[in-house]
Design a protein around this motif. Sequence first.
Motif, PDB file in Angstrom:
ATOM      1  N   GLY A   1      51.169  35.050  43.807  1.00 17.29           N
ATOM      2  CA  GLY A   1      51.496  33.833  44.534  1.00 17.29           C
ATOM      3  C   GLY A   1      52.989  33.579  44.522  1.00 17.29           C
ATOM      4  O   GLY A   1      53.609  33.295  45.542  1.00 17.29           O
ATOM      5  N   GLU A   2      53.600  33.696  43.341  1.00 17.59           N
ATOM      6  CA  GLU A   2      55.047  33.559  43.186  1.00 17.59           C
ATOM      7  C   GLU A   2      55.445  34.166  41.852  1.00 17.59           C
ATOM      8  O   GLU A   2      54.593  34.487  41.015  1.00 17.59           O
ATOM      9  CB  GLU A   2      55.480  32.084  43.250  1.00 17.59           C
TER      10      GLU A   2
ATOM     11  N   ASP B   1      35.250  33.249  41.919  1.00 17.27           N
ATOM     12  CA  ASP B   1      35.715  34.622  41.675  1.00 17.27           C
ATOM     13  C   ASP B   1      37.228  34.769  41.685  1.00 17.27           C
ATOM     14  O   ASP B   1      37.743  35.878  41.839  1.00 17.27           O
ATOM     15  CB  ASP B   1      35.095  35.594  42.687  1.00 17.27           C
ATOM     16  N   GLU B   2      37.961  33.678  41.547  1.00 16.46           N
ATOM     17  CA  GLU B   2      39.419  33.754  41.470  1.00 16.46           C
ATOM     18  C   GLU B   2      39.899  32.916  40.301  1.00 16.46           C
ATOM     19  O   GLU B   2      39.570  31.735  40.185  1.00 16.46           O
ATOM     20  CB  GLU B   2      40.085  33.284  42.767  1.00 16.46           C
ATOM     21  N   LEU B   3      40.681  33.541  39.421  1.00 13.85           N
ATOM     22  CA  LEU B   3      41.166  32.877  38.219  1.00 13.85           C
ATOM     23  C   LEU B   3      42.694  32.761  38.289  1.00 13.85           C
ATOM     24  O   LEU B   3      43.384  33.774  38.378  1.00 13.85           O
ATOM     25  CB  LEU B   3      40.764  33.694  36.988  1.00 13.85           C
ATOM     26  N   PRO B   4      43.243  31.535  38.249  1.00 14.80           N
ATOM     27  CA  PRO B   4      44.710  31.406  38.258  1.00 14.80           C
ATOM     28  C   PRO B   4      45.282  31.829  36.905  1.00 14.80           C
ATOM     29  O   PRO B   4      44.872  31.309  35.862  1.00 14.80           O
ATOM     30  CB  PRO B   4      44.929  29.914  38.520  1.00 14.80           C
ATOM     31  N   VAL B   5      46.212  32.763  36.912  1.00 17.26           N
ATOM     32  CA  VAL B   5      46.784  33.294  35.675  1.00 17.26           C
ATOM     33  C   VAL B   5      48.282  33.512  35.851  1.00 17.26           C
ATOM     34  O   VAL B   5      48.815  33.430  36.963  1.00 17.26           O
ATOM     35  CB  VAL B   5      46.134  34.637  35.271  1.00 17.26           C
ATOM     36  N   VAL B   6      48.933  33.813  34.743  1.00 19.02           N
ATOM     37  CA  VAL B   6      50.348  34.190  34.746  1.00 19.02           C
ATOM     38  C   VAL B   6      50.501  35.458  33.921  1.00 19.02           C
ATOM     39  O   VAL B   6      50.018  35.529  32.780  1.00 19.02           O
ATOM     40  CB  VAL B   6      51.246  33.078  34.168  1.00 19.02           C
ATOM     41  N   LEU B   7      51.135  36.457  34.481  1.00 21.33           N
ATOM     42  CA  LEU B   7      51.477  37.676  33.743  1.00 21.33           C
ATOM     43  C   LEU B   7      52.906  37.525  33.261  1.00 21.33           C
ATOM     44  O   LEU B   7      53.840  37.416  34.066  1.00 21.33           O
ATOM     45  CB  LEU B   7      51.345  38.907  34.636  1.00 21.33           C
ATOM     46  N   GLU B   8      53.085  37.490  31.932  1.00 23.15           N
ATOM     47  CA  GLU B   8      54.409  37.333  31.344  1.00 23.15           C
ATOM     48  C   GLU B   8      54.899  38.692  30.843  1.00 23.15           C
ATOM     49  O   GLU B   8      54.230  39.348  30.048  1.00 23.15           O
ATOM     50  CB  GLU B   8      54.377  36.341  30.187  1.00 23.15           C
TER      51      GLU B   8
ATOM     52  N   VAL C   1      51.812  40.372  28.797  1.00 15.51           N
ATOM     53  CA  VAL C   1      50.639  39.672  28.291  1.00 15.51           C
ATOM     54  C   VAL C   1      50.153  38.728  29.375  1.00 15.51           C
ATOM     55  O   VAL C   1      50.943  38.142  30.115  1.00 15.51           O
ATOM     56  CB  VAL C   1      50.973  38.897  26.987  1.00 15.51           C
ATOM     57  N   LEU C   2      48.841  38.599  29.498  1.00 19.96           N
ATOM     58  CA  LEU C   2      48.234  37.751  30.514  1.00 19.96           C
ATOM     59  C   LEU C   2      47.953  36.376  29.910  1.00 19.96           C
ATOM     60  O   LEU C   2      47.303  36.268  28.860  1.00 19.96           O
ATOM     61  CB  LEU C   2      46.931  38.390  31.007  1.00 19.96           C
ATOM     62  N   LEU C   3      48.457  35.351  30.554  1.00 24.44           N
ATOM     63  CA  LEU C   3      48.252  33.981  30.086  1.00 24.44           C
ATOM     64  C   LEU C   3      47.088  33.387  30.863  1.00 24.44           C
ATOM     65  O   LEU C   3      47.153  33.238  32.088  1.00 24.44           O
ATOM     66  CB  LEU C   3      49.531  33.155  30.302  1.00 24.44           C
TER      67      LEU C   3
ATOM     68  N   ALA D   1      59.977  37.947  32.914  1.00 19.13           N
ATOM     69  CA  ALA D   1      59.485  37.627  34.255  1.00 19.13           C
ATOM     70  C   ALA D   1      58.095  37.041  34.122  1.00 19.13           C
ATOM     71  O   ALA D   1      57.331  37.424  33.218  1.00 19.13           O
ATOM     72  CB  ALA D   1      59.460  38.868  35.144  1.00 19.13           C
ATOM     73  N   TRP D   2      57.794  36.100  35.004  1.00 21.86           N
ATOM     74  CA  TRP D   2      56.482  35.467  35.028  1.00 21.86           C
ATOM     75  C   TRP D   2      55.923  35.617  36.443  1.00 21.86           C
ATOM     76  O   TRP D   2      56.520  35.116  37.418  1.00 21.86           O
ATOM     77  CB  TRP D   2      56.580  33.997  34.666  1.00 21.86           C
ATOM     78  N   VAL D   3      54.806  36.303  36.553  1.00 21.52           N
ATOM     79  CA  VAL D   3      54.168  36.542  37.850  1.00 21.52           C
ATOM     80  C   VAL D   3      52.889  35.711  37.899  1.00 21.52           C
ATOM     81  O   VAL D   3      51.953  35.963  37.128  1.00 21.52           O
ATOM     82  CB  VAL D   3      53.862  38.030  38.066  1.00 21.52           C
ATOM     83  N   SER D   4      52.850  34.733  38.783  1.00 19.46           N
ATOM     84  CA  SER D   4      51.701  33.833  38.897  1.00 19.46           C
ATOM     85  C   SER D   4      50.836  34.249  40.082  1.00 19.46           C
ATOM     86  O   SER D   4      51.356  34.686  41.115  1.00 19.46           O
ATOM     87  CB  SER D   4      52.165  32.387  39.089  1.00 19.46           C
ATOM     88  N   GLY D   5      49.530  34.079  39.917  1.00 12.11           N
ATOM     89  CA  GLY D   5      48.649  34.413  41.022  1.00 12.11           C
ATOM     90  C   GLY D   5      47.195  34.251  40.642  1.00 12.11           C
ATOM     91  O   GLY D   5      46.857  33.497  39.716  1.00 12.11           O
ATOM     92  N   TRP D   6      46.333  34.974  41.332  1.00 11.44           N
ATOM     93  CA  TRP D   6      44.892  34.829  41.163  1.00 11.44           C
ATOM     94  C   TRP D   6      44.286  36.176  40.763  1.00 11.44           C
ATOM     95  O   TRP D   6      44.535  37.199  41.398  1.00 11.44           O
ATOM     96  CB  TRP D   6      44.276  34.322  42.459  1.00 11.44           C
ATOM     97  N   LEU D   7      43.480  36.128  39.727  1.00 12.09           N
ATOM     98  CA  LEU D   7      42.933  37.337  39.127  1.00 12.09           C
ATOM     99  C   LEU D   7      41.476  37.522  39.539  1.00 12.09           C
ATOM    100  O   LEU D   7      40.675  36.587  39.483  1.00 12.09           O
ATOM    101  CB  LEU D   7      43.029  37.239  37.607  1.00 12.09           C
TER     102      LEU D   7
END
Length: 228
Positions: A115-116, A66-73, A19-21, A90-96
């Motif tokens: 990003g991390e 045009d860049e959205l900071p999000v977390v994929l859980e 799920v995308l946070l 797992a939590w994948v953080s970055g820019w969408l």
Amino acid sequence: MPSAAERTRTLVQSTSSAVLLLPGPWLARPEQLMPEERSVGPDGEVLLVYPVDSPAVRAATHAHDDELPVVLEITDVAPVSVPNRIRGRAWVSGWLTSVRGVAEPGRMLLRLEVGEARVDDLWGTGMVDAEGFVAASPDPLVEHEVELLQHLHSAHGDQVRQLCGLAGDRAAGTKAVPLALDRFGLRVRFSGGADGRVFDARFDFREPVRDVVGLRRAMHELFEAAAH
């Protein structure tokens, strides 16, 4: 032992739910933020496919710069019935960002630049930087693990139970269920003994396997050892 980066890549490329946070006031039901497809691109970016009218697409399209900071859980649940079925997260953080003109009509491809990441699973916890995520490879059995575990549980339950002998006295009288499988070995969850404890035991292969053919050989050796 697989590295934290490899375990994270494996979860991202598995069939586990995700799920995308989203940041800010975007209101959505959890199922609206679950990608229909996900994969990892050649540069280590996570590629997500959503319906064009999903909150994730709207948020990415209207993002500042045009860049959205999000977390994929990602939540990994055991594909067989065991106590405490969640195997890890797992939590994948970055820019969408959105990638137009690639997905089929009615769908939008979203690109998550990593990003991390952080993983908390049966092996423990670990942090992963962007370079480590890009360089890592998923476990070679990831595409087959669900089917293999279900087959072991349904068709080879007696042989799995024989592994109690290799697990020592604490496994006497317990129920043995195959919990996780990777190139290094098999993890079994034992439960229902005299003291009611639930515990896991790892059974390492003699050498890491590269594919399903190597796995068959390794499992045969493991069951032979348990039988004697």
